[in-house]
Structures are given as structure tokens and as C-alpha cells.
Scaffold this motif. Structure first.
Motif, mmCIF file in Angstrom:
data_model
loop_
_atom_site.group_PDB
_atom_site.id
_atom_site.type_symbol
_atom_site.label_atom_id
_atom_site.label_comp_id
_atom_site.label_asym_id
_atom_site.label_seq_id
_atom_site.Cartn_x
_atom_site.Cartn_y
_atom_site.Cartn_z
ATOM 1 N N ARG A 101 0.836 -1.203 0.000
ATOM 2 C CA ARG A 101 0.000 0.000 0.000
ATOM 3 C C ARG A 101 0.874 1.258 0.000
ATOM 4 O O ARG A 101 0.525 2.269 -0.635
ATOM 5 C CB ARG A 101 -0.926 -0.011 1.209
ATOM 6 N N VAL A 104 1.809 1.988 -3.567
ATOM 7 C CA VAL A 104 0.680 2.543 -4.322
ATOM 8 C C VAL A 104 0.447 3.998 -3.939
ATOM 9 O O VAL A 104 0.208 4.858 -4.812
ATOM 10 C CB VAL A 104 -0.581 1.694 -4.080
ATOM 11 N N GLU A 105 0.522 4.300 -2.665
ATOM 12 C CA GLU A 105 0.307 5.681 -2.216
ATOM 13 C C GLU A 105 1.402 6.604 -2.728
ATOM 14 O O GLU A 105 1.136 7.745 -3.134
ATOM 15 C CB GLU A 105 0.236 5.716 -0.691
ATOM 16 N N ALA A 108 0.760 7.291 -6.443
ATOM 17 C CA ALA A 108 -0.351 8.235 -6.630
ATOM 18 C C ALA A 108 0.060 9.655 -6.263
ATOM 19 O O ALA A 108 -0.261 10.612 -6.972
ATOM 20 C CB ALA A 108 -1.546 7.795 -5.793
ATOM 21 N N SER A 274 -1.422 -0.808 -8.340
ATOM 22 C CA SER A 274 -2.702 -1.040 -7.655
ATOM 23 C C SER A 274 -3.178 -2.476 -7.867
ATOM 24 O O SER A 274 -3.677 -3.119 -6.926
ATOM 25 C CB SER A 274 -3.750 -0.051 -8.150
ATOM 26 N N LEU A 277 -1.051 -4.687 -5.786
ATOM 27 C CA LEU A 277 -1.446 -4.632 -4.383
ATOM 28 C C LEU A 277 -2.614 -5.564 -4.126
ATOM 29 O O LEU A 277 -2.644 -6.260 -3.093
ATOM 30 C CB LEU A 277 -1.822 -3.203 -3.999
ATOM 31 N N ARG A 278 -3.580 -5.607 -5.035
ATOM 32 C CA ARG A 278 -4.712 -6.510 -4.853
ATOM 33 C C ARG A 278 -4.244 -7.961 -4.826
ATOM 34 O O ARG A 278 -4.730 -8.770 -4.018
ATOM 35 C CB ARG A 278 -5.745 -6.294 -5.975
#
Length: 295
Positions: A101, A104-105, A108, A274, A277-278
Motif C-alpha cells: 500500500r 501505491v500511495e 499516486a 494497484s 497490491l490486490r
């Protein structure tokens, strides 16, 4: 696009460095590694610069490719993204959901592009097959077998500490999930997870599209039994994932193409951080079930 390579191990030598050096739209600008002597050797072999400091490399390039263990990759990916570098990452994205996460953050927040190299997803035959099957309704069940013999061979990856710790679930699981999820839909939950011989695991997933799937994953299969297969069954009948003749280097060149396109257009690739991450979240759920079963 100027791109640097993080990592000097077998995967960096066999796949990343050859792919980056032969790509017509990339300037392979440098190599950083945790072992300076190995970084110099790899840089010299491919006619590029060696960097003693990763942050110095980030400052000199537009993007980085990562061929490092998942925990090291996650930390460096966050730093690279914050430095404004686009990311060509490897699977699994990270060994924990929290670390994934964070990547991903960071992506972004920095507005950079990311592509995660699920090898099979970047083979032309697989890409076409997934696109075709994703448009077919009525899938009932899927079956994926990703059986390797890494731990029963002289593979250069056999001594990999993270593979020894995390096993086939985290090494082979991302490959299988990267094929099943875009066709059957997101996995709502892992309904069962059990251990088999060695590091072998068997999973059962429920998918958003209404289908279920089973996964058999191993790095300790007998060499004669090793191989990968995906089968889908539904109202349209039965279909099998086609075999591909493309190796890792051409697939990684295609992944670099995808990163270039995402960086130029601002449109995320289906295999971005993303999505990875899933995949990490599903693997973590399966790992928790396995731990409960062995408690």
C-alpha cells in the motif's frame, strides 16, 4: 526515457539488463546494487554506469526497473516514486499489504506511472487469450497450476532467501492470479488454503463474476511434473491458456513498452501497482488461512 536498474542478481542478469539494453526507446543509464562489485560487473557488461548511491541514480533517470527481493523492492520503489521516477517493478509487489500500500500511495502522490512485471501477462499469446476470455460470459470455474522445480534443481533461484521463506504461494501465486483475475473477476475471498508436499499450496477462490477457481502452486515439484496450465470451464465450453514461445526478455521489453505508454498518456496499465497490491492482499489472506491450518 532514461532508466536505471536496481539489482544485480540472476533475474537482473538474465532478463532486466538484456531487455533494457536492447529496447529502442530506453536509455539504459545505470545500475545500482547492494553488492557494489556485482553492480560494477553488470554495468561494465552492458556498457552503462555504476552507481554507489540509489538516490543519485534516481536523480539522474526518468524511471527505474527493479530486480530485487520484495521487501527491498517495496522500500526502494517508494523512494524512487517520491524522486519522480516511473516504476517497472517485479512480482510480488511487496511481502506485506502495508508495504504494498505504501508503494501505491507513493505512486499516486508523485503522479508517476507503474507497471509490475507478471511475466506471462506480457506474452502476446497470453495477452490475446485473456482479452478474448474476459469478453465471454458464463464462466463456471477456473483451474490454474503453476508447478516449478526450483527447489529440486540447480536453478540460480534455489538459494533465494525470500523464496525459501515465502515459497510458491508468493512466487508462483502472482502468476496464476494475474491470469485468473482479469477473466473471472476479483477474488471476493479465499475460501480454502491447504498445504501439500514441500512448499506446495492449494487454494480455492470465489470470484466477483460468480465463478470459483482452484490454484495449485509449488516450487518443489519433480522436474518431470513441472509446468504451468490454466483451464476455464463455463457455458461457452472449455478453453486452455495457450503456450507461449516468448521468453522473459521479450516479455520484459513489452512491459517496458507498457511503462512508456502509461508515462506518456497518463492512463494506468492493467498490471500497475494497484493491481499488484490486490494480488498481495489475496496472497496475504491465503497465507493467514495456511497459518491458521498449521496452528
Amino acid at each position: 526515457m532514461r532508466i536505471g536498474l536496481l539489482g544485480t542478481g540472476p533475474w537482473a542478469q538474465m532478463a532486466h539488463a538484456p531487455a533494457l539494453s536492447r529496447h529502442g526507446e530506453l536509455d539504459f543509464a545505470g545500475v545500482w546494487g547492494r553488492r557494489p562489485e556485482a553492480a560494477k560487473e553488470l554495468a561494465d557488461r552492458f556498457g552503462t554506469q555504476v552507481y554507489d548511491d540509489a538516490d543519485a541514480l534516481f536523480a539522474d533517470v526518468d524511471a527505474v526497473a527493479v530486480a530485487l527481493p520484495p521487501d527491498v523492492q517495496a522500500e526502494l520503489a517508494v523512494r524512487a516514486a517520491r524522486a519522480g521516477c516511473h516504476l517497472l517493478l517485479d512480482k510480488p509487489l511487496a511481502p506485506t499489504v502495508g508495504q504494498g500500500r505504501a508503494v501505491v500511495e507513493a505512486v499516486a502522490a508523485a503522479g508517476v506511472a507503474s507497471v509490475v512485471f507478471f511475466t506471462t501477462r506480457f506474452q502476446p499469446e497470453t495477452e490475446a487469450w485473456i482479452a478474448e476470455q474476459a469478453g465471454v460470459a458464463g464462466w463456471f470455474t477456473g483451474r490454474a497450476q503453476w508447478l516449478g522445480s526450483v527447489f529440486r534443481s540447480d536453478s540460480p533461484f534455489a538459494a533465494s532467501p525470500w523464496r525459501r521463506e515465502k515459497g510458491a504461494l508468493w512466487d508462483m501465486g502472482p502468476h496464476a492470479l494475474s491470469i485468473l483475475l482479469p477473466v473471472l473477476g476479483d477474488a471476493g475471498r479465499v475460501t480454502a488454503a491447504v498445504r501439500g508436499p514441500g512448499d506446495t499450496v492449494h487454494l480455492v477462490l470465489d470470484h466477483a463474476g460468480g465463478a470459483s477457481s482452484t490454484l495449485a502452486l509449488s516450487l518443489t515439484a519433480p522436474p518431470a511434473a513441472a509446468g504451468a496450465a490454466v483451464e476455464l470451464r463455463g457455458e461457452a465450453g472449455v478453453t486452455l491458456l495457450p503456450e507461449s514461445s516468448a521468453g522473459a526478455v521479450p516479455a520484459l521489453v513489452r512491459a517496458a513498452d507498457a511503462l512508456l505508454a502509461a508515462a506518456r498518456t497518463g492512463r494506468p496499465h492493467p498490471c500497475d501497482a494497484s493491481f499488484a497490491l490486490r494480488v498481495t492482499e489475496i496472497l496475504a489472506d491465503a497465507e493467514a488461512l495456511l497459518d491458521e491450518g498449521s496452528g
